[in-house]
Motif scaffolding. Sequence first.
Motif, mmCIF file in Angstrom:
data_model
loop_
_atom_site.group_PDB
_atom_site.id
_atom_site.type_symbol
_atom_site.label_atom_id
_atom_site.label_comp_id
_atom_site.label_asym_id
_atom_site.label_seq_id
_atom_site.Cartn_x
_atom_site.Cartn_y
_atom_site.Cartn_z
ATOM 1 N N ASP A 1 1.052 -1.418 0.273
ATOM 2 C CA ASP A 1 0.105 -0.027 -0.166
ATOM 3 C C ASP A 1 0.750 1.185 -0.117
ATOM 4 O OD1 ASP A 1 -2.364 -1.489 -0.017
ATOM 5 O OD2 ASP A 1 -2.631 -1.383 2.155
ATOM 6 N N LEU A 2 1.888 1.209 0.904
ATOM 7 C CA LEU A 2 2.655 2.362 0.889
ATOM 8 C C LEU A 2 3.549 2.625 -0.320
ATOM 9 C CD1 LEU A 2 3.856 4.380 2.679
ATOM 10 C CD2 LEU A 2 5.645 2.899 3.407
ATOM 11 N N LYS A 3 3.967 1.644 -0.963
ATOM 12 C CA LYS A 3 4.552 1.750 -2.402
ATOM 13 C C LYS A 3 3.614 2.452 -3.388
ATOM 14 C CE LYS A 3 8.138 -1.719 -2.068
ATOM 15 N NZ LYS A 3 8.435 -3.393 -2.558
ATOM 16 N N SER A 4 2.377 1.741 -3.179
ATOM 17 C CA SER A 4 1.370 2.227 -4.407
ATOM 18 C C SER A 4 1.074 3.802 -3.986
ATOM 19 C CB SER A 4 0.112 1.579 -4.199
ATOM 20 O OG SER A 4 -0.902 2.146 -4.780
ATOM 21 N N PHE B 1 2.313 9.604 -5.539
ATOM 22 C CA PHE B 1 2.829 10.894 -5.032
ATOM 23 C C PHE B 1 3.860 11.429 -6.028
ATOM 24 C CE2 PHE B 1 5.728 13.116 -2.405
ATOM 25 C CZ PHE B 1 5.019 14.376 -1.947
ATOM 26 N N VAL B 2 4.652 10.308 -6.328
ATOM 27 C CA VAL B 2 5.941 10.606 -7.132
ATOM 28 C C VAL B 2 5.404 11.283 -8.727
ATOM 29 C CG1 VAL B 2 7.835 9.708 -8.395
ATOM 30 C CG2 VAL B 2 7.539 9.633 -5.810
ATOM 31 N N SER B 3 4.283 10.440 -9.281
ATOM 32 C CA SER B 3 3.714 10.598 -10.278
ATOM 33 C C SER B 3 3.164 12.033 -10.445
ATOM 34 C CB SER B 3 2.700 9.421 -10.716
ATOM 35 O OG SER B 3 2.258 9.838 -11.978
ATOM 36 N N GLY B 4 2.387 12.377 -9.414
ATOM 37 C CA GLY B 4 1.618 13.733 -9.011
ATOM 38 C C GLY B 4 2.925 14.711 -9.271
#
Length: 94
Positions: free
Chosen positions: A46-49, A54-57
């Motif tokens: 879940d945290l990785k997802s 977040f990084v994509s945003g």
Amino acid sequence: MSSGKILLGVLAGIAAGALVGTLLAPEKGSDTRQKLVDKGEDYLEDLKSQLDEFVSGLKDKYAGKVSEAEDLMSKGKSKYNEAKNEFKNSVSEV
């Protein structure tokens, strides 16, 4: 407070609650350890997802700001060249 900090706090609270609940459950040690490993893997996924989202945003926002900066720079160069040409024209007329 940023949404990242709130999210991290919520995840930490959930993890702590799950850990305490699992440790206090009256089951065999091997079963408890396996449950801890399984829950840890679930939380990690879940945290990785969420981190990927977040990084994509951030990448999208960065790309947008770069585009805005390039547009602004282009407009600035255009205005500079216009002013330079006007100045040259006014000087040549004198």
